[in-house]
Scaffold this motif. Structure first.
Motif, PDB file in Angstrom:
ATOM      1  N   SER A 144      13.320  -5.278  -3.728  1.00 12.41           N
ATOM      2  CA  SER A 144      12.979  -3.890  -3.438  1.00 12.41           C
ATOM      3  C   SER A 144      13.157  -3.613  -1.951  1.00 12.41           C
ATOM      4  CB  SER A 144      11.519  -3.648  -3.833  1.00 12.41           C
ATOM      5  OG  SER A 144      11.007  -2.487  -3.230  1.00 12.41           O
ATOM      6  N   GLU A 171      14.428  -5.122  -8.339  1.00 11.46           N
ATOM      7  CA  GLU A 171      13.314  -4.423  -7.684  1.00 11.46           C
ATOM      8  C   GLU A 171      12.116  -5.353  -7.451  1.00 11.46           C
ATOM      9  OE1 GLU A 171      13.748  -1.510  -6.281  1.00 11.46           O
ATOM     10  OE2 GLU A 171      15.731  -1.460  -7.151  1.00 11.46           O
ATOM     11  N   HIS A 223       8.434  -3.749  -8.196  1.00 14.68           N
ATOM     12  CA  HIS A 223       7.966  -2.439  -7.728  1.00 14.68           C
ATOM     13  C   HIS A 223       8.892  -1.350  -8.236  1.00 14.68           C
ATOM     14  CE1 HIS A 223       7.577   0.684  -4.421  1.00 14.68           C
ATOM     15  NE2 HIS A 223       6.391   0.666  -4.991  1.00 14.68           N
ATOM     16  N   ASN A 224       8.347  -0.439  -9.032  1.00 14.09           N
ATOM     17  CA  ASN A 224       9.088   0.685  -9.608  1.00 14.09           C
ATOM     18  C   ASN A 224      10.419   0.282 -10.242  1.00 14.09           C
ATOM     19  OD1 ASN A 224       7.192   2.698  -9.051  1.00 14.09           O
ATOM     20  ND2 ASN A 224       7.993   3.014  -6.993  1.00 14.09           N
ATOM     21  N   LYS A 281      13.426   0.298 -12.599  1.00 12.25           N
ATOM     22  CA  LYS A 281      14.002   1.328 -13.474  1.00 12.25           C
ATOM     23  C   LYS A 281      13.987   0.838 -14.917  1.00 12.25           C
ATOM     24  CE  LYS A 281      17.023   2.987  -9.797  1.00 12.25           C
ATOM     25  NZ  LYS A 281      16.362   2.242  -8.752  1.00 12.25           N
ATOM     26  N   SER A 318       3.001   4.444  -8.124  1.00 17.24           N
ATOM     27  CA  SER A 318       3.944   3.340  -8.299  1.00 17.24           C
ATOM     28  C   SER A 318       3.665   2.541  -9.560  1.00 17.24           C
ATOM     29  CB  SER A 318       3.875   2.384  -7.104  1.00 17.24           C
ATOM     30  OG  SER A 318       4.298   3.029  -5.926  1.00 17.24           O
ATOM     31  N   ARG A 319       4.730   2.088 -10.160  1.00 18.25           N
ATOM     32  CA  ARG A 319       4.638   1.195 -11.316  1.00 18.25           C
ATOM     33  C   ARG A 319       4.905  -0.219 -10.833  1.00 18.25           C
ATOM     34  NH1 ARG A 319       9.237   0.309 -15.727  1.00 18.25           N
ATOM     35  NH2 ARG A 319       8.130  -1.131 -17.108  1.00 18.25           N
TER      36      ARG A 319
END
Length: 139
Positions: free
Chosen positions: A20, A74, A92-93, A95, A113-114
């Motif tokens: 990321s 990521e 982190h986030n 897709k 944030s996911r």
């Protein structure tokens, strides 16, 4: 001319990173109980983990710990221990997460944030549960 094309192609391949853009801001330290704390201010994340892990926040550091290609994209950070050999990733986030059968997963939202925590299945059950539970908001 062919050499130039090969050189450009090779540099393009090596410049692609699975990490990321926030991974460079990841910091390691200790909490009040002397456990290892990994935090990232930009991602609003802190995790508590065990002290025997080695961490990677870049492709270069990853290659020092693991000769294989990263399993995910990521990556905020990667952790590996050899005491009882296992590894985990904090994403982190992402897709998309292509689920690998060699890992167990926890998906969580902190702020906007996911985060996905992927722990290898060869981790002791209690370790895996602790790692997944100790993903917290920094604020």
């Amino acid at each position: 001319m062919k050499k130039l094309i090969y050189l450009l192609f090779f540099s393009f391949l090596t410049s692609c990173s699975s990490f990321s853009e926030y991974s460079k801001e990841t910091k390691k330290g200790f909490d009040e109980e002397d456990r290892t704390m990994v935090s990232n201010e930009a991602a609003n994340l802190k995790t508590i983990t065990f002290g025997d892990f080695k961490f990677a926040t870049s492709q270069k550091e990853f290659r020092k710990l693991n000769k294989q290609k990263p399993q995910f994209k990521e990556i905020l950070f990667y952790a590996k221990t050899t005491d009882v050999p296992y590894e985990y990733y904090v994403l982190h986030n992402p897709k998309e997460v292509i689920k690998n059968e060699s890992f167990t997963y926890k998906d969580t939202i902190i702020g906007n944030s996911r985060f996905v925590i992927a722990v290898s299945k060869n981790a002791p059950r209690q370790d895996s549960e602790f790692i997944k539970k100790m993903v917290l908001s920094l604020r």
